[in-house]
Scaffold this active site. Structure first.
Site, PDB file in Angstrom:
ATOM      1  N   ASP A  67       5.380  52.286 -12.095  1.00  0.00           N
ATOM      2  CA  ASP A  67       5.347  51.115 -12.964  1.00  0.00           C
ATOM      3  C   ASP A  67       3.888  50.845 -13.338  1.00  0.00           C
ATOM      4  OD1 ASP A  67       5.371  48.390 -13.946  1.00  0.00           O
ATOM      5  OD2 ASP A  67       7.355  48.204 -13.028  1.00  0.00           O
TER       6      ASP A  67
ATOM      7  N   SER B 260       6.497  50.101 -22.584  1.00  0.00           N
ATOM      8  CA  SER B 260       6.888  48.737 -22.959  1.00  0.00           C
ATOM      9  C   SER B 260       8.301  48.812 -23.508  1.00  0.00           C
ATOM     10  CB  SER B 260       5.969  48.183 -24.046  1.00  0.00           C
ATOM     11  OG  SER B 260       6.558  47.043 -24.659  1.00  0.00           O
TER      12      SER B 260
ATOM     13  N   LYS C 297     -11.448  53.859 -18.479  1.00  0.00           N
ATOM     14  CA  LYS C 297     -12.871  53.608 -18.234  1.00  0.00           C
ATOM     15  C   LYS C 297     -13.387  54.465 -17.074  1.00  0.00           C
ATOM     16  CE  LYS C 297     -15.756  50.141 -16.145  1.00  0.00           C
ATOM     17  NZ  LYS C 297     -15.684  48.899 -15.367  1.00  0.00           N
TER      18      LYS C 297
ATOM     19  N   TYR D 235       6.964  39.806 -26.575  1.00  0.00           N
ATOM     20  CA  TYR D 235       6.636  41.135 -27.096  1.00  0.00           C
ATOM     21  C   TYR D 235       5.487  41.053 -28.106  1.00  0.00           C
ATOM     22  CZ  TYR D 235       7.534  45.710 -29.337  1.00  0.00           C
ATOM     23  OH  TYR D 235       7.430  46.978 -29.833  1.00  0.00           O
TER      24      TYR D 235
ATOM     25  N   GLU E  33     -17.308  48.067 -22.511  1.00  0.00           N
ATOM     26  CA  GLU E  33     -17.411  49.199 -21.583  1.00  0.00           C
ATOM     27  C   GLU E  33     -17.519  50.548 -22.283  1.00  0.00           C
ATOM     28  OE1 GLU E  33     -17.730  48.638 -18.494  1.00  0.00           O
ATOM     29  OE2 GLU E  33     -16.959  46.600 -18.199  1.00  0.00           O
TER      30      GLU E  33
ATOM     31  N   THR F 133      11.357  52.849 -36.334  1.00  0.00           N
ATOM     32  CA  THR F 133      11.461  54.293 -36.179  1.00  0.00           C
ATOM     33  C   THR F 133      12.879  54.631 -35.718  1.00  0.00           C
ATOM     34  OG1 THR F 133       9.158  54.272 -35.466  1.00  0.00           O
ATOM     35  CG2 THR F 133      10.398  56.276 -35.031  1.00  0.00           C
TER      36      THR F 133
ATOM     37  N   HIS G 107      17.800  54.280 -28.732  1.00  0.00           N
ATOM     38  CA  HIS G 107      18.804  53.543 -27.979  1.00  0.00           C
ATOM     39  C   HIS G 107      19.989  53.203 -28.866  1.00  0.00           C
ATOM     40  CE1 HIS G 107      16.061  53.349 -24.638  1.00  0.00           C
ATOM     41  NE2 HIS G 107      15.120  53.110 -25.525  1.00  0.00           N
TER      42      HIS G 107
END
Ligand SMILES: NC(=O)c1ccc[n+]([C@@H]2O[C@H](COP(=O)([O-])OP(=O)(O)OC[C@H]3O[C@@H](n4cnc5c(N)ncnc54)[C@H](O)[C@@H]3O)[C@@H](O)[C@H]2O)c1
Ligand SMILES: *[C@@H]1O[C@H](CO)[C@@H](O)[C@H](O)[C@H]1NC(C)=O
Ligand SMILES: *[C@@H]1O[C@H](CO)[C@@H](O)[C@H](O)[C@H]1NC(C)=O
Ligand SMILES: *[C@@H]1O[C@H](CO)[C@@H](O)[C@H](O)[C@H]1NC(C)=O
Length: 390
Positions: free
Chosen positions: A114, A131, A161, A201, A219, A231, A237
């Site tokens: 996760d 996501s 980073k 979202y 950074e 898309t 799904h």
């Protein structure tokens, strides 16, 4: 002693004769079983063809959300291009089945993880797709959607980073919210309700973009931001409540195709292989500002219904239902930036993409019919008690 003699004989024969002998003698010899199993296994375990890349050109690539719809197609492309791909996914909406054809390949790794938890691996590029993406999925657990997009994105930027990797964020056209201008170009700041049902979202992706540019400025992390529009394609799904999946599911099951209102509202969908080419091309470009990726070709809802109905074989009829109140009339990306800077634009014709998607849906339905489970098209997102087109 007898069995040892058989054993030696069998080892020196080829596997087909081995199987024959096995059948004839019922010897049940362990060595024989094992070697015939192994040769059978390596015979059936055929991977799609993979290019050979020299060490200089071969990259170690992390794809978060790589077992999902878009991520698995991206995995296919990068694997076939010869890179080393690590897929990280918590299988919330993704499935192992989407990438199973690579399992065991020396360039491929699948990690059940996760992104809300930190991750320490060595990579050159990160495609950050993890996501939930469709309204029923991201509204299922809004707090988790927020954590994935905020903490998850911070974790991946931290990784980028530490190891000096470049990160591409899969953002969304939803950052434009309920737009006041059409089509939307990348300079538009959007019109988002921060406390609406889509906010987990929309705002999650907006702050994920903010984080990318904070890491870039503070950074020096190299970032790319793709704002992805609707898309479709195989492995999408089936119950996401969007127009394409609803119509295909209805048509394949011989049910009426439900159109809300006159059907003159338009939608624009890109085929998944076009998007994947855009993502790879953006990642390897030098454009750090956000880029829209979508298909600007608009079709009315009614056109989608008629085309899908005819491609599936005309078994269904089209049923008109009362208009939904908050159904947007138009949605269309402005992709001039991607065209000009990446030389990218969608090339797959709608009918070709639909055919491939219909094929996928009908195979899935067969599969599920064998398991006695037939999914019903989900009513589109409920608001003010009425379904609408997504
Ligand atoms: N499909 C579209 O039309 C569309 C449009 C705009 C943006 N996008 C973006 O593209 C990306 C991929 O979308 P998709 O359509 O393939 O959706 P998807 O749901 O098929 O894929 C998302 C993947 O992320 C995984 N995931 C979710 N939360 C996770 C977590 N906390 N840790 C690890 N993995 C996690 C899921 O299991 C799934 O495999 C998403 O970021 C989405 O916001 C998609
Ligand atoms: C990006 O690369 C192109 C050529 O590939 C070059 O013309 C352009 O100046 C570069 N832009 C930046 C911002 O580095
Ligand atoms: C469906 O009907 C349309 C118009 O009546 C026709 O043009 C098309 O060929 C038909 N498609 C199939 C697969 O039968
Ligand atoms: C799509 O499928 C239909 C019906 O099976 C076929 O007639 C048509 O030629 C296909 N079109 C494309 C572009 O593949």
């Amino acid at each position: 002693r007898n069995s040892r003699i058989i054993d030696r004989k069998i080892k020196s024969t080829d596997s087909s004769r081995c199987i024959l002998k096995l059948l004839l003698s019922f010897c049940g010899n362990v060595m024989c079983l094992k070697s015939s199993f192994l040769s059978f296994y390596s015979f059936t375990q055929k991977y799609p063809p993979v290019k050979f890349l020299s060490e200089k050109d071969r990259k170690r690539i992390l794809i978060t959300g790589g077992a999902g719809f878009v991520g698995s197609h991206l995995t296919d492309k990068l694997m076939m291009d010869g890179h080393e791909v690590t897929v990280v996914d918590n299988f919330f909406t993704g499935r192992k089945r989407n990438v199973e054809h690579w399992i065991g390949h020396e360039n491929f790794e699948l990690i059940n993880h996760d992104v809300v938890e930190p991750l320490y691996i060595e990579v050159d590029q990160i495609y950050h797709l993890a996501s939930p993406a469709s309204p029923p999925n991201y509204m299922y657990n809004p707090i988790k959607t927020l954590k994935t997009n905020t903490i998850g994105t911070l974790n991946m930027l931290g990784l980028a980073k530490r190891v000096g990797a470049r990160l591409l964020l899969a953002s969304t056209s939803e950052v434009y919210g309920d737009p006041e201008m059409h089509p939307q170009n990348e300079d538009y700041w959007g019109h988002v309700n921060p406390i609406g049902p889509r906010a987990c979202y929309d705002e999650g992706k907006r702050v994920a973009e903010t984080m990318c540019y904070a890491y870039m400025k503070q950074e020096g992390v190299e970032v790319r931001v793709a704002r992805i529009f609707n898309t479709f394609g195989s492995r999408m799904h089936m119950n996401d409540g969007r127009v394409v999946s609803n119509f295909i599911l209805q048509a394949l099951q011989g049910e009426p195709l439900t159109v809300y209102g006159s059907g003159s509202q338009t939608r624009a969908f890109q085929y998944v292989s076009d998007l994947v080419n855009g993502l790879v091309s953006l990642m390897n470009s030098n454009i750090s500002s956000p880029v829209n990726l979508g298909n600007p070709e608009e079709h009315t809802i009614l056109e989608f219904a008629q085309l899908i109905k005819s491609l599936v074989g005309n078994r269904s009829h089209i049923q008109f239902l009362p208009e939904a109140q908050d159904d947007p009339q138009r949605r269309r990306p402005d992709i001039r930036k991607a065209k000009m800077l990446l030389g990218w634009e969608p090339v797959v014709p709608l009918e070709e993409g639909l055919n491939k998607t219909i094929q996928y849906f009908s195979r899935e339905l067969e599969h599920q019919a064998n398991n006695q489970y037939i999914p019903k098209p989900k009513a589109a997102r409920m608001k003010k008690g009425r379904p609408r087109h997504n």
